[in-house]
Write a protein that holds these residues in place. Structure first.
Motif, PDB file in Angstrom:
ATOM      1  N   VAL A 451       0.834  -1.206   0.000  1.00 34.12           N
ATOM      2  CA  VAL A 451       0.000   0.000   0.000  1.00 34.12           C
ATOM      3  C   VAL A 451       0.868   1.256   0.000  1.00 34.12           C
ATOM      4  N   GLU A 452       1.923   1.262   0.820  1.00 34.21           N
ATOM      5  CA  GLU A 452       2.789   2.448   0.912  1.00 34.21           C
ATOM      6  C   GLU A 452       3.447   2.770  -0.427  1.00 34.21           C
ATOM      7  N   VAL A 453       4.106   1.771  -1.002  1.00 29.12           N
ATOM      8  CA  VAL A 453       4.849   2.003  -2.244  1.00 29.12           C
ATOM      9  C   VAL A 453       3.900   2.079  -3.431  1.00 29.12           C
ATOM     10  N   GLY A 454       2.890   1.206  -3.446  1.00 30.05           N
ATOM     11  CA  GLY A 454       1.948   1.205  -4.559  1.00 30.05           C
ATOM     12  C   GLY A 454       1.179   2.500  -4.686  1.00 30.05           C
ATOM     13  N   HIS A 455       0.950   3.163  -3.561  1.00 31.68           N
ATOM     14  CA  HIS A 455       0.231   4.438  -3.586  1.00 31.68           C
ATOM     15  C   HIS A 455       0.981   5.484  -4.411  1.00 31.68           C
ATOM     16  N   PHE A 456       2.321   5.411  -4.378  1.00 32.59           N
ATOM     17  CA  PHE A 456       3.127   6.373  -5.134  1.00 32.59           C
ATOM     18  C   PHE A 456       3.545   5.833  -6.504  1.00 32.59           C
ATOM     19  N   HIS A 457       3.594   4.511  -6.623  1.00 34.61           N
ATOM     20  CA  HIS A 457       4.157   3.916  -7.836  1.00 34.61           C
ATOM     21  C   HIS A 457       3.119   3.663  -8.921  1.00 34.61           C
ATOM     22  N   THR A 458       1.887   3.361  -8.532  1.00 41.03           N
ATOM     23  CA  THR A 458       0.896   2.949  -9.522  1.00 41.03           C
ATOM     24  C   THR A 458      -0.423   3.667  -9.275  1.00 41.03           C
ATOM     25  N   THR A 459      -1.391   3.423 -10.138  1.00 42.93           N
ATOM     26  CA  THR A 459      -2.699   4.063  -9.997  1.00 42.93           C
ATOM     27  C   THR A 459      -3.498   3.388  -8.891  1.00 42.93           C
ATOM     28  N   SER A 460      -4.461   4.117  -8.369  1.00 38.50           N
ATOM     29  CA  SER A 460      -5.281   3.567  -7.285  1.00 38.50           C
ATOM     30  C   SER A 460      -6.070   2.354  -7.758  1.00 38.50           C
ATOM     31  N   ASN A 461      -6.511   2.387  -9.009  1.00 41.52           N
ATOM     32  CA  ASN A 461      -7.295   1.263  -9.515  1.00 41.52           C
ATOM     33  C   ASN A 461      -6.444   0.000  -9.633  1.00 41.52           C
ATOM     34  N   LYS A 462      -5.199   0.159 -10.079  1.00 44.93           N
ATOM     35  CA  LYS A 462      -4.316  -1.005 -10.202  1.00 44.93           C
ATOM     36  C   LYS A 462      -3.970  -1.564  -8.826  1.00 44.93           C
ATOM     37  N   LEU A 463      -3.723  -0.679  -7.871  1.00 47.93           N
ATOM     38  CA  LEU A 463      -3.425  -1.136  -6.513  1.00 47.93           C
ATOM     39  C   LEU A 463      -4.622  -1.866  -5.920  1.00 47.93           C
ATOM     40  N   GLU A 469      -6.846  -9.249  -5.860  1.00 47.14           N
ATOM     41  CA  GLU A 469      -6.264 -10.527  -6.271  1.00 47.14           C
ATOM     42  C   GLU A 469      -5.718 -11.286  -5.065  1.00 47.14           C
ATOM     43  N   CYS A 470      -5.094 -10.549  -4.143  1.00 47.24           N
ATOM     44  CA  CYS A 470      -4.610 -11.183  -2.908  1.00 47.24           C
ATOM     45  C   CYS A 470      -5.772 -11.752  -2.102  1.00 47.24           C
ATOM     46  N   CYS A 471      -6.869 -11.000  -2.048  1.00 51.66           N
ATOM     47  CA  CYS A 471      -8.033 -11.448  -1.279  1.00 51.66           C
ATOM     48  C   CYS A 471      -8.631 -12.728  -1.853  1.00 51.66           C
TER      49      CYS A 471
END
Length: 594
Positions: A451-463, A469-471
């Motif tokens: 969540v921390e890195v993905g928030h800055f690295h990718t779009t909210s929809n992709k995160l 997918e994990c769920c």
């Protein structure tokens, strides 16, 4: 971004909570069409009852008996004295019927860790997050443990700060505050102290004892402690075993944690100066001491960081070169650094041969972390990461995925990457976390990193898709909590958040998770502000988890505005029928009111 959110919201609109309250009530034994029959239907009375019951749950957790040196008293005048003649202690006869034999140290430590966890103590992680033990423990949660709350709060703060939109949401806000019992911490402390006679010089149990002492002292004192709360106990334990160098290290870390870095240095120095004259088995613990000491120095924020870095480098140089330890006086020379680097290479080869044979312990992992930290401080992040990468190649992936020591090592690897993510490419950090999540899908540390890195690295929809997918692939309470935290911290739509909750509690594996149901009820009450929905979810929750007294009491304490007096009366009757160990009779409350 709006288009993305709308597309994803449509996906969740078809997930609506089922409303079959009447049938659920009947299956619980509650007939809403029946008459009152003289029942207590005053809501305020039931609120007082639930508050008293919760209070007694917190206080009356030990058997009560008359003190052996007293005789029964029937006089009303002696009522107060009689109360003082009662004591709450656990005797052998209370446990005799439940005693059994465990043949391995691993199973004994496991049982002890469950005991500490059950009573609210804190203990370092002993199990890989892939182990059945970890999964069972998370499924049985009724409240979120502190280590989980800290990670959820961390990502909440990052997301709300980035959006500059305060949401007012935290999971402890949803669940309500949990009152820790000081006497309970005292009991756990005393019990674990007794267990230390069976597990002598076990630094994990020693740390648990000192933390329990801190919790007990701070709970019982209304003022801020002038000294580290566990100092007296730690010194007492050290006097009884002066060769327990790991206890010195554990105690020094507690002092450093309270900001007493000078005292922590004295304790660490004492342990390292004495370790070389001790038996070889004790000397093997030196890497842990050096690593703990170096980390304590780097965490010290009292200077500009330069001296702490010099001190940590000096410590690691002594470990790597194998020279006799001497307290820090000046910056390590180039020759000392060269010797340390060569020494670490030789030590890592020895570690590699042990790991190939399956011998992986805390000491060897501390040595690898120390070597990586040494390279990070003296050469740079890339050199430190290279040390860790080489260490991972020494072990097959199958073994890595089931070792809590190697999971700790991987988490350390991610933390090192994150410390330097501004200098290195963010995509490297993201790829490493994503790969780690394939191996440790239930790890709170890695999910926090996603969540921390993905928030800055990718779009909210992709995160969001990654979390979904994990769920679905590896459903667990931890994964769903992080997915929910992400949505709520972002101020996601009610449709989407309700959809996540519904998919979680409708999952065959997670439908009996009390903490998920309690979060769902708290969300509807405190964020969605829909008490009627919270009422429906509550009845579904007690039907799914009828054994959880905490969940039943939530109905009295949180939903009394939408439950009738008769419903509360019926709920209490069903709780009694299900033998949920009720300590308060409603007539006690009625007598108090009269």
């Amino acid at each position: 971004m709006v288009i993305e959110d709308n597309q994803d919201e449509d996906e969740y609109k078809d997930v609506e909570p089922k409303d079959d309250t009447e049938n659920l009530l009947k299956s619980l034994g509650i007939d809403i069409s029946a008459g009152d029959d003289g029942e207590v239907n005053d809501i305020l009375t039931w609120i007082k009852w639930s508050e008293e019951e919760s209070s007694r749950d917190c206080d009356q957790w030990m058997p009560v008996r008359r003190k052996s040196d007293t005789t029964p008293s029937t006089s009303e005048a002696l009522k107060t004295e009689e109360d003082e003649q009662l004591s709450r202690i656990i005797l052998y006869e209370d446990l005799n019927e439940y005693l059994f034999t465990l043949n391995t140290n691993e199973s004994r430590i496991y049982l002890l860790s469950q005991f500490i966890d059950f009573y609210g103590g804190k203990m370092s992680q002993l199990f890989c997050t892939n182990s059945p033990t970890w999964i069972e423990n998370t499924l049985s949660l009724e409240d979120l443990p502190d280590f989980m709350l800290e990670k959820l709060k961390c990502i909440h703060n990052i997301l709300t700060k980035a959006q500059d939109i305060p949401t007012g949401f935290t999971f402890d806000f949803l669940l309500g505050s949990f009152t820790m019992n000081g006497d309970m911490m005292k009991f756990v402390r005393n019990a674990v102290l007794l267990c230390l006679t069976v597990f002598p010089r076990n630094h994990i149990l020693e740390e648990a004892v000192l933390v329990c002492e801190e919790l007990y002292v701070t709970k019982m004192s209304s003022f801020k402690c002038a000294v580290t709360p566990c100092r007296a106990l730690a010194k007492s334990l050290l006097k009884s075993d002066r060769q327990d160098v790991l206890l010195c290290g554990v105690y020094a870390r507690r002092e450093a944690n309270y900001g007493n870095i000078d005292l922590a240095r004295k304790v660490f120095d004492m342990a390292l100066l004495s370790v070389e004259g001790l038996p070889e088995g004790i000397q093997s613990n030196a890497p842990l001491l050096y690593f703990w000491y170096a980390e304590a120095e780097l965490a010290n924020k009292t200077d500009d960081g330069r001296e702490s870095s010099y001190r940590a480098t000096h410590l690691l140089s002594c470990l790597g070169s194998g020279t006799q330890y001497s307290p820090f006086k000046s910056q390590a020379s180039s020759l000392q650094l060269l010797r340390a680097r060569q020494g670490f290479k030789e030590k890592l080869r020895t570690v590699g041969s042990s790991w190939v044979r399956g011998i992986i312990n805390d000491q060897s992992v501390a040595l690898v972390c120390s070597a990586a930290l040494f390279e990070e401080l003296t050469t740079g992040c890339d050199a430190g990461i290279e040390v860790l990468d080489q260490a991972f190649t020494m072990v097959l992936p199958e073994r890595r995925s089931h070792s809590y020591q190697l999971e700790y090592l991987f988490n350390y690897y991610i933390r090192m990457l994150q410390r330097h993510q501004k200098k290195s490419s963010l995509i490297n950090v993201w790829e490493s976390i994503s790969q780690g999540l394939q191996m440790y899908p239930f790890s709170p540390e890695l999910l926090k990193g996603v969540v921390e890195v993905g928030h800055f690295h990718t779009t909210s929809n992709k995160l969001r898709r990654i979390l979904d997918e994990c769920c679905y692939k590896k459903p667990s309470v931890v994964v769903w909590l992080f997915a929910l935290s992400y949505e709520m911290a972002r101020g996601g739509s009610h449709h989407r958040i309700r959809g996540l909750f519904e998919r979680a509690v409708c999952n065959d594996m997670l439908c009996n998770s009390v903490v998920l149901w309690r979060c769902y009820i708290g969300y509807e009450l405190n964020i969605a502000h829909d008490p009627s929905a919270a009422r429906r979810i509550f009845f579904r929750a007690i039907h799914a988890c009828p054994w959880s007294k905490r969940l039943w009491l939530d109905g009295f304490l949180k939903l009394n505005s939408v439950l009738t007096g008769k419903e509360l009366s019926d709920l209490q009757e069903v709780m009694r029928d299900k033998e949920l160990n009720l300590r308060t009779d409603i007539y006690e409350i009625l007598l108090q009111e009269s």
